[in-house]
Design an enzyme around this catalytic site. Sequence first.
Site, PDB file in Angstrom:
ATOM      1  N   GLY A 105       0.823  -1.200   0.000  1.00 30.32           N
ATOM      2  CA  GLY A 105       0.000   0.000   0.000  1.00 30.32           C
ATOM      3  C   GLY A 105       0.860   1.253   0.000  1.00 30.32           C
ATOM      4  O   GLY A 105       1.980   1.249   0.495  1.00 30.32           O
ATOM      5  N   THR A 106       0.334   2.327  -0.555  1.00 31.58           N
ATOM      6  CA  THR A 106       1.114   3.565  -0.690  1.00 31.58           C
ATOM      7  C   THR A 106       1.410   4.197   0.658  1.00 31.58           C
ATOM      8  O   THR A 106       0.568   4.222   1.549  1.00 31.58           O
ATOM      9  CB  THR A 106       0.335   4.588  -1.544  1.00 31.58           C
ATOM     10  OG1 THR A 106      -0.192   3.909  -2.670  1.00 31.58           O
ATOM     11  CG2 THR A 106       1.241   5.705  -2.001  1.00 31.58           C
TER      12      THR A 106
END
Lengths: 211, 249
Positions: free
Chosen positions: B35-36
């Site tokens: 995930g970012t």
Amino acid sequence: MWNLFFSLVLSASYGSTLRYKSVERIKAVGKHSLIGASGEFSDFQEILRYLDELTLSDHMWDDGNSLGPKEVHSYLTRVMYNRRNKFDPLWNSLVLGGVKKGPKGEEKYLGMVNMIGTHFEENHIATGFGNHLAIPILRAEWCEDMTFEEAVKLVEKCLLVLLYRDRSSINKFQIAKITTEGATIYPPYSLKTHWGFAAFENPSKGAVGSW
Amino acid sequence: MSSIGTGYDLSVTTFSPDGRVFQVEYAGKAVDNSGTVVGIKCKDGIVLGVEKLVTSKMILKGSNRRVHSVHRNTGLAVAGLAADGRQIVARAKSEAANYEKVYGEPMPVKELADRVASYVHLCTLYWWLRPFGCGVILGGYDRDGPQLYMIEPSGLSYKYFGAALGKGRQAAKTEIEKLKLSELTCREGIVEVAKIIYGVHDEAKDKAFELELSWVCDESNRQHEKVPDDLVEQAKAAAQAALEEMDAD
């Protein structure tokens, strides 16, 4: 409004000499507690360092919970008792107090632990000479629902007795208070003493060999 | 896009003929698939934001912390293998505590970034250790002001104005470059980070996600802490509004 408070003399000794006269021996621990110590000041500084590490890692969990006075007291008891068992004690008498919201509402806590690991919880605690001079007064006059001002008066009464009778005390005191809002450590102050007794005039009058 | 490192990618102690260590690059792939994670340096502090992909409906909201406090004034956001990240955070905490014990003052952010980078790099030097499969964004506030560092699985560490790791890092970096960071306060920064994370989230590939925001700024007394809930809600609302605007075009 629940609160608890501490008072102590601002001095640290070097053997039997009262060497340092501006030493604050009370510190806030975390959000809910106050610790006061008598005895070897360097050992107290080490204890403060342990407590710093403890409160830092408690803070970093960031889980909405924080160590209360009961937990800190328990931790210190383990530290003091284990050091005593190794014949390398931290030479202090520690007083720990605080207020924290518990399941039954705001819970006050006041306890002490000393260099041999003896620990207990009470409504009034004293260390050193305070045990002999102050505790009897506190036992007679303490009551559950005192106001802050009444409590200060009571404590000042005890401090005055100690000032007159304990050779290792000085007239410089500090009061600290802990409530659910946090800790407040008040600036140092002195008590009014009275030395104008007839017997104190001409102190060397009856002394043999004085000049 | 993957280059086959036939034969030269079996051990972290082997270079390829063109000077690459493939194992370290593969570790980077683990980071790229997570995930970012976004970090920006505003004029009065740092904001860290994480797009926490929720893999199962059974997971309790608020679990799986990706942003950790390393000391009172420093925070670490982790992208990649979460378990590896825990190890890095533990090491950083221990370094910071030790520094303060010896030198009597909180560890400077630059020094902490150095130590974390050394530790990550250490694990790329021995055949019996595998590299960390995570990248880390470290933000802190010390005497020299707010600072942001990013440490990659290779041990590379640079100081940044804005950094991003994970799936949406390219898009995130483009968005960060559009911001005038030297004029943003952290309050505004939170909203921008939320917008970026909501923007780069791929609705098609990953379903649900949780936004985790933390800051260390003048407003938080230079302490690293989770952004207060009311501000997070405001930021989320603004981000969703911005998304809807974009979709409307």
